[in-house]
Write an enzyme that holds these catalytic residues in place. Sequence first.
Site, PDB file in Angstrom:
ATOM      1  N   SER A  12       0.960  -1.220   0.118  1.00  0.00           N
ATOM      2  CA  SER A  12      -0.115   0.000   0.031  1.00  0.00           C
ATOM      3  C   SER A  12       0.853   1.151  -0.172  1.00  0.00           C
ATOM      4  O   SER A  12       2.118   1.125   0.265  1.00  0.00           O
ATOM      5  CB  SER A  12      -0.797   0.046   1.252  1.00  0.00           C
ATOM      6  OG  SER A  12      -0.316  -0.334   2.504  1.00  0.00           O
ATOM      7  N   GLU A  14       1.311   5.711   0.633  1.00  0.00           N
ATOM      8  CA  GLU A  14       0.719   6.885   1.224  1.00  0.00           C
ATOM      9  C   GLU A  14       1.158   8.195   0.292  1.00  0.00           C
ATOM     10  O   GLU A  14       2.195   8.095   0.079  1.00  0.00           O
ATOM     11  CB  GLU A  14       1.113   6.948   2.615  1.00  0.00           C
ATOM     12  CG  GLU A  14       0.733   8.099   3.404  1.00  0.00           C
ATOM     13  CD  GLU A  14       0.829   8.088   5.144  1.00  0.00           C
ATOM     14  OE1 GLU A  14       0.558   7.119   5.490  1.00  0.00           O
ATOM     15  OE2 GLU A  14       1.245   8.802   5.567  1.00  0.00           O
ATOM     16  N   THR A  45      -2.811  11.482   3.420  1.00  0.00           N
ATOM     17  CA  THR A  45      -2.775  12.035   4.708  1.00  0.00           C
ATOM     18  C   THR A  45      -3.579  13.598   4.805  1.00  0.00           C
ATOM     19  O   THR A  45      -4.220  13.974   3.983  1.00  0.00           O
ATOM     20  CB  THR A  45      -1.359  12.480   5.102  1.00  0.00           C
ATOM     21  OG1 THR A  45      -0.899  13.392   4.313  1.00  0.00           O
ATOM     22  CG2 THR A  45      -0.520  11.132   5.145  1.00  0.00           C
ATOM     23  N   ARG A 103      -5.979   9.499  16.292  1.00  0.00           N
ATOM     24  CA  ARG A 103      -6.310  10.781  17.213  1.00  0.00           C
ATOM     25  C   ARG A 103      -5.755  11.975  16.506  1.00  0.00           C
ATOM     26  O   ARG A 103      -6.738  13.099  16.467  1.00  0.00           O
ATOM     27  CB  ARG A 103      -5.235  10.565  18.281  1.00  0.00           C
ATOM     28  CG  ARG A 103      -6.008  11.520  19.692  1.00  0.00           C
ATOM     29  CD  ARG A 103      -4.766  11.711  20.587  1.00  0.00           C
ATOM     30  NE  ARG A 103      -3.859  12.409  20.249  1.00  0.00           N
ATOM     31  CZ  ARG A 103      -2.660  12.917  21.200  1.00  0.00           C
ATOM     32  NH1 ARG A 103      -2.737  12.424  22.368  1.00  0.00           N
ATOM     33  NH2 ARG A 103      -1.724  13.604  20.394  1.00  0.00           N
ATOM     34  N   GLY A 104      -4.748  12.020  15.828  1.00  0.00           N
ATOM     35  CA  GLY A 104      -4.353  13.556  15.377  1.00  0.00           C
ATOM     36  C   GLY A 104      -3.402  14.384  16.296  1.00  0.00           C
ATOM     37  O   GLY A 104      -3.608  14.215  17.694  1.00  0.00           O
ATOM     38  N   ASP A 105      -2.996  15.459  15.898  1.00  0.00           N
ATOM     39  CA  ASP A 105      -2.355  16.509  16.511  1.00  0.00           C
ATOM     40  C   ASP A 105      -3.321  17.695  16.740  1.00  0.00           C
ATOM     41  O   ASP A 105      -3.737  18.033  15.930  1.00  0.00           O
ATOM     42  CB  ASP A 105      -0.986  16.672  16.098  1.00  0.00           C
ATOM     43  CG  ASP A 105       0.037  15.487  16.036  1.00  0.00           C
ATOM     44  OD1 ASP A 105      -0.148  14.820  16.962  1.00  0.00           O
ATOM     45  OD2 ASP A 105       0.478  15.500  14.946  1.00  0.00           O
ATOM     46  N   HIS A 145       4.794   5.573  21.015  1.00  0.00           N
ATOM     47  CA  HIS A 145       4.516   6.784  20.662  1.00  0.00           C
ATOM     48  C   HIS A 145       4.936   7.736  21.654  1.00  0.00           C
ATOM     49  O   HIS A 145       5.292   7.505  22.818  1.00  0.00           O
ATOM     50  CB  HIS A 145       2.886   6.833  21.149  1.00  0.00           C
ATOM     51  CG  HIS A 145       2.100   7.982  20.509  1.00  0.00           C
ATOM     52  ND1 HIS A 145       2.230   9.163  21.107  1.00  0.00           N
ATOM     53  CD2 HIS A 145       1.153   8.312  19.536  1.00  0.00           C
ATOM     54  CE1 HIS A 145       1.582   9.959  20.518  1.00  0.00           C
ATOM     55  NE2 HIS A 145       1.036   9.422  19.521  1.00  0.00           N
ATOM     56  N   PHE A 212      11.864  14.829  10.274  1.00  0.00           N
ATOM     57  CA  PHE A 212      10.927  13.996  10.477  1.00  0.00           C
ATOM     58  C   PHE A 212      10.997  13.237  11.665  1.00  0.00           C
ATOM     59  O   PHE A 212      10.183  13.089  12.391  1.00  0.00           O
ATOM     60  CB  PHE A 212      10.443  13.082   9.239  1.00  0.00           C
ATOM     61  CG  PHE A 212       9.926  13.855   7.962  1.00  0.00           C
ATOM     62  CD1 PHE A 212       9.326  15.134   8.048  1.00  0.00           C
ATOM     63  CD2 PHE A 212       9.632  13.267   6.831  1.00  0.00           C
ATOM     64  CE1 PHE A 212       8.790  15.987   7.147  1.00  0.00           C
ATOM     65  CE2 PHE A 212       8.916  13.959   5.586  1.00  0.00           C
ATOM     66  CZ  PHE A 212       8.647  15.308   5.716  1.00  0.00           C
ATOM     67  N   HIS A 262       3.726  -0.864   3.711  1.00  0.00           N
ATOM     68  CA  HIS A 262       3.080   0.326   3.275  1.00  0.00           C
ATOM     69  C   HIS A 262       4.249   1.500   3.286  1.00  0.00           C
ATOM     70  O   HIS A 262       4.835   1.678   4.030  1.00  0.00           O
ATOM     71  CB  HIS A 262       2.080   0.570   4.697  1.00  0.00           C
ATOM     72  CG  HIS A 262       1.442   2.128   4.554  1.00  0.00           C
ATOM     73  ND1 HIS A 262       0.308   1.978   4.066  1.00  0.00           N
ATOM     74  CD2 HIS A 262       1.496   3.130   5.131  1.00  0.00           C
ATOM     75  CE1 HIS A 262      -0.182   3.263   3.916  1.00  0.00           C
ATOM     76  NE2 HIS A 262       0.471   4.178   4.457  1.00  0.00           N
TER      77      HIS A 262
END
Length: 282
Positions: A12, A14, A45, A103-105, A145, A212, A262
Amino acid sequence: MTTTPTTRLPVSLEFFPPKTPEGVDKLAAVRQQLYALAPQYCSVTYGAGGSTQDGTLQTVQAILAEGVDAAPHFSCIGADQASIREKLQQFKAAGVRRIVALRGDLPSGYGGFGEFRYASDLVAFIRAETGDHFHIEVAAYPEMHPQARSPEADLQAFATKVRAGADAAITQYFFNGDAYFRFVDDVRRLGVEIPVIPGIMPITNSSQLMRFSDACGAEIPRWIRNRLQSFGDDKASIQAFGLDVVTALCERLRAGGAPGFHFYTMNQAGATLEICRRLQLL
């Protein structure tokens, strides 16, 4: 004598939504090159607080129109149930059948979490609202995380997401295969049986990769960091070294039973195609 063909694992891809008309055209050309990999799906994204939501859906719709399955990233931080419900209806109307639930930032200057504090809350809500309509991918962090209290707390949070209704997981990128295999062993111990797909970051630009990695908590092993720094601005050497390192990582992951790959393409085709060519995935 017949030879056994190399196992062709699912791939896959992104992408991130382009911000300019030129970027849209460039990404369309990149996608056509990468479709040689027959991707299982492409994910798209979006930024903090959904800052590129419209571009995300437009890119997803373009991919679906090209006959390839596509999954928008969908984060819940700062959202309420009404806005999430509306977005789910929008996805259904657009023919979306996959979602990457995150969740996201929080965007800078934003007040609170909203009605969804964790990705598990979003996964549970999607299941409650839409049943089995969506195939839900969630994020996994083999190296923990960056905001988790401890490795064990992170594993428990992951298991909670899965029990809320996730179908599969995509990992943050990593360069240490041991971290991936240990993570999978640990979540299996917790009764989690869904596929955990390793996220693969091709190395094409060392300064970008360092930036990153520092931001997302992905470790660059010291030997890789030192080699990249020794190349300075020699892009050809950086890219040749990167192809060797990432291909070797993928070979080890495949040999160890990883269920697929991915690729974080960064909206470029060359490195991902070359790694897959070396892996006989083309």
